[in-house]
Design an enzyme around this catalytic site. Structure first.
Site, PDB file in Angstrom:
ATOM      1  N   THR A 124      17.929   8.583  11.127  1.00 43.66           N
ATOM      2  CA  THR A 124      17.336   7.375  11.716  1.00 43.66           C
ATOM      3  C   THR A 124      18.332   6.220  11.714  1.00 43.66           C
ATOM      4  O   THR A 124      19.184   6.129  10.815  1.00 43.66           O
ATOM      5  CB  THR A 124      16.090   6.976  10.903  1.00 43.66           C
ATOM      6  OG1 THR A 124      15.711   5.641  11.249  1.00 43.66           O
ATOM      7  CG2 THR A 124      16.347   6.989   9.393  1.00 43.66           C
ATOM      8  N   ASP A 125      18.175   5.325  12.668  1.00 41.77           N
ATOM      9  CA  ASP A 125      19.027   4.122  12.684  1.00 41.77           C
ATOM     10  C   ASP A 125      18.715   3.196  11.506  1.00 41.77           C
ATOM     11  O   ASP A 125      19.465   2.267  11.224  1.00 41.77           O
ATOM     12  CB  ASP A 125      18.885   3.360  14.018  1.00 41.77           C
ATOM     13  CG  ASP A 125      17.485   2.829  14.294  1.00 41.77           C
ATOM     14  OD1 ASP A 125      16.554   3.110  13.516  1.00 41.77           O
ATOM     15  OD2 ASP A 125      17.321   2.119  15.307  1.00 41.77           O
ATOM     16  N   GLU A 126      17.606   3.447  10.811  1.00 36.35           N
ATOM     17  CA  GLU A 126      17.227   2.558   9.710  1.00 36.35           C
ATOM     18  C   GLU A 126      18.188   2.649   8.529  1.00 36.35           C
ATOM     19  O   GLU A 126      18.204   1.767   7.674  1.00 36.35           O
ATOM     20  CB  GLU A 126      15.786   2.840   9.266  1.00 36.35           C
ATOM     21  CG  GLU A 126      14.828   2.580  10.405  1.00 36.35           C
ATOM     22  CD  GLU A 126      13.366   2.561  10.006  1.00 36.35           C
ATOM     23  OE1 GLU A 126      13.048   2.183   8.876  1.00 36.35           O
ATOM     24  OE2 GLU A 126      12.557   2.936  10.865  1.00 36.35           O
ATOM     25  N   TYR A 148      12.104   4.560   2.268  1.00 32.19           N
ATOM     26  CA  TYR A 148      12.251   5.534   3.358  1.00 32.19           C
ATOM     27  C   TYR A 148      13.704   5.613   3.829  1.00 32.19           C
ATOM     28  O   TYR A 148      14.318   6.681   3.829  1.00 32.19           O
ATOM     29  CB  TYR A 148      11.329   5.170   4.531  1.00 32.19           C
ATOM     30  CG  TYR A 148      11.738   5.821   5.823  1.00 32.19           C
ATOM     31  CD1 TYR A 148      11.780   7.209   5.941  1.00 32.19           C
ATOM     32  CD2 TYR A 148      12.137   5.063   6.930  1.00 32.19           C
ATOM     33  CE1 TYR A 148      12.186   7.827   7.125  1.00 32.19           C
ATOM     34  CE2 TYR A 148      12.537   5.656   8.105  1.00 32.19           C
ATOM     35  CZ  TYR A 148      12.562   7.040   8.200  1.00 32.19           C
ATOM     36  OH  TYR A 148      12.976   7.634   9.351  1.00 32.19           O
ATOM     37  N   LYS A 152      16.486   8.646   3.504  1.00 27.10           N
ATOM     38  CA  LYS A 152      17.143   9.272   4.660  1.00 27.10           C
ATOM     39  C   LYS A 152      18.665   9.138   4.543  1.00 27.10           C
ATOM     40  O   LYS A 152      19.402  10.067   4.883  1.00 27.10           O
ATOM     41  CB  LYS A 152      16.659   8.637   5.973  1.00 27.10           C
ATOM     42  CG  LYS A 152      15.251   9.015   6.374  1.00 27.10           C
ATOM     43  CD  LYS A 152      15.047  10.501   6.588  1.00 27.10           C
ATOM     44  CE  LYS A 152      15.695  11.035   7.849  1.00 27.10           C
ATOM     45  NZ  LYS A 152      15.412  12.503   8.007  1.00 27.10           N
TER      46      LYS A 152
HETATM   47  P1  TYD Z   1       7.009   1.363  12.648  1.00 25.28           P
HETATM   48  O1  TYD Z   1       6.370   2.090  13.780  1.00 25.28           O
HETATM   49  O2  TYD Z   1       6.408   1.502  11.293  1.00 25.28           O
HETATM   50  O3  TYD Z   1       8.549   1.773  12.652  1.00 25.28           O
HETATM   51  P2  TYD Z   1       9.782   1.182  11.756  1.00 25.28           P
HETATM   52  O4  TYD Z   1       9.251   0.386  10.635  1.00 25.28           O
HETATM   53  O5  TYD Z   1      10.371   2.442  11.286  1.00 25.28           O
HETATM   54  O6  TYD Z   1      10.625   0.402  12.690  1.00 25.28           O
HETATM   55  O7  TYD Z   1       7.048  -0.190  12.976  1.00 25.28           O
HETATM   56  C1  TYD Z   1       7.721  -0.710  14.096  1.00 25.28           C
HETATM   57  C2  TYD Z   1       7.705  -2.213  14.003  1.00 25.28           C
HETATM   58  O8  TYD Z   1       6.350  -2.647  14.107  1.00 25.28           O
HETATM   59  C3  TYD Z   1       8.206  -2.731  12.671  1.00 25.28           C
HETATM   60  O9  TYD Z   1       8.919  -3.955  12.858  1.00 25.28           O
HETATM   61  C4  TYD Z   1       6.947  -2.990  11.885  1.00 25.28           C
HETATM   62  C5  TYD Z   1       5.955  -3.385  12.954  1.00 25.28           C
HETATM   63  N1  TYD Z   1       4.547  -3.041  12.636  1.00 25.28           N
HETATM   64  C6  TYD Z   1       3.553  -4.025  12.691  1.00 25.28           C
HETATM   65  O10 TYD Z   1       3.820  -5.201  13.028  1.00 25.28           O
HETATM   66  N2  TYD Z   1       2.280  -3.670  12.364  1.00 25.28           N
HETATM   67  C7  TYD Z   1       1.940  -2.420  11.991  1.00 25.28           C
HETATM   68  O11 TYD Z   1       0.753  -2.159  11.695  1.00 25.28           O
HETATM   69  C8  TYD Z   1       2.973  -1.398  11.957  1.00 25.28           C
HETATM   70  C9  TYD Z   1       2.654   0.017  11.570  1.00 25.28           C
HETATM   71  C10 TYD Z   1       4.255  -1.763  12.299  1.00 25.28           C
END
Ligand code: TYD
Length: 345
Positions: A124-126, A148, A152
């Site tokens: 992942t890019d994270e 997480y 990774k």
């Molecule tokens: P997510 O799908 O959990 O992916 P990641 O954290 O791996 O990027 O979240 C994408 C973006 O959306 C992230 O900035 C967190 C935000 N988010 C919300 O604002 N509300 C939520 O309920 C969730 C699940 C994520």
């Protein structure tokens, strides 16, 4: 080729398995632990296919992996099995270290001992951490900030060490935020789409100005396949869609596609340690001959339509284990945020 794909009942894994079996004609042994997000109904179209064999099991089960690699004369492995949700990693970090680090370690060691031709670690890019400006390139230092992404990163580094140490042919892909059909509704896009269908609040963390680069699952899978067959051993390849959007803008597109009110979007208490932005430079993979084909607006619209047409799929999930998770993650947030923090237009 005979390929072991792990996590093949999950979101990206199931799209990848379908692609490899139905479009590219490979034989796939699909190993999945069927934890909360693994779902056999994601495999309906190929479950009886002659080139597809499903096995229920864990990547950390050494005797099982040893047996599968020998029994099925596996030639290469794509490791798409992982715990993937940042919010869950905040609630239960141990599960992430077990699967994403220890599980990866067991799998790659067995693959090396069996003398396989290649091993691709889906990452992942994270792992690059928060990127306020510019784009992450494959040579950047890793700076993961959630359990997480740290897990990774551990898996990535372990995999890459097998090239340095043993000349075992490992590649790592680092994909950006992926969206599409069959994604477990804990993630941002499917959570917001399914909540909006039910006219439930859409819990936007913090100010909603965090930025992500959105990648259609079809494009992510075509990139994984491309790297698996064309990539250089020991190399890392970033995968991104080139679609950088603020979360608030994605939420607005979702309600617009569904014809719902923007008032469903609620600002709620932020995620702990929330990364503001991820962005990857994909020029290395483009030089290898890959590019994404799905424009974000089209991909998002098709995804919204898929959730509209497949209510059975997500309603079954949302009425099960998910309810407890949702309560824990959102009840207090939504109670606190409901009245006074509607997001301003
Ligand atoms: P997510 O799908 O959990 O992916 P990641 O954290 O791996 O990027 O979240 C994408 C973006 O959306 C992230 O900035 C967190 C935000 N988010 C919300 O604002 N509300 C939520 O309920 C969730 C699940 C994520």
């Amino acid at each position: 080729m005979r390929i072991l794909v792990t996590g093949g009942a999950g979101f990206i894994g199931s799209h990848l398995v379908r692609r490899l079996v139905l479009e590219s004609g490979h034989e796939v042994v699909n190993l999945d632990a069927l934890k909360y997000s693994g779902n056999l109904s994601n495999l309906k179209t190929i479950e009886a296919h002659a080139r597809h064999t499903f096995v229920h099991g864990d990547i950390g089960d050494q005797p099982l992996i040893e047996h599968l690699l020998r029994e099925h004369r596996i030639e290469g492995v794509i490791n798409a099995a992982a715990e993937t949700h940042v919010d869950r990693s905040i609630l239960d970090p141990g599960a992430f270290a077990r699967t994403d680090v220890v599980g990866t370690g067991v799998l790659i060691e067995e693959a090396r001992r069996a003398g396989l031709q290649r091993f691709l670690q889906v990452s992942t890019d994270e792992v690059y951490g928060n990127v306020e400006t510019g784009m992450s390139t494959e040579t950047d230092c890793l700076a993961p900030r959630s359990p997480y992404s740290a897990s990774k990163a551990g898996g990535d580094l372990l995999a890459l060490s097998y090239w340095t140490t043993y000349r075992f042919r490992v590649m790592v892909t680092r994909g950006s935020n992926t969206y599409g059909p069959n994604q477990y509704p804990e993630k941002f896009v499917p959570l917001f789409v399914t909540n909006a269908i039910d006219e439930q609040p859409l819990p936007l963390y913090g100010d909603g100005r965090q930025r992500r680069d959105w990648l259609a699952v079809e494009d992510h899978c075509s990139a994984i396949e491309h790297v698996f067959f064309q990539g250089e051993p020991g190399q890392i390849y970033n995968i991104g869609g080139g679609n950088e959007w603020e979360n608030i803008a994605v939420a607005e597109q979702i309600v617009r596609h569904l014809g719902k009110s923007r008032d469903l979007i609620r600002s709620v208490q932020d995620r702990l340690g929330h990364d503001r932005r991820y962005a990857v430079d994909c020029s290395k993979l483009r030089r290898l001959g890959w590019s994404p084909v799905v424009p974000f607006e089209e991909g998002l619209c098709a995804t919204v339509q898929w959730y509209q047409k497949h209510e059975d799929w997500w309603r079954t999930i949302k009425s099960g284990e998910f309810r407890q998770y949702y309560e824990q993650q959102y009840r207090q947030r939504l109670q606190e945020g409901v009245t006074e923090t509607r997001v301003k237009g």
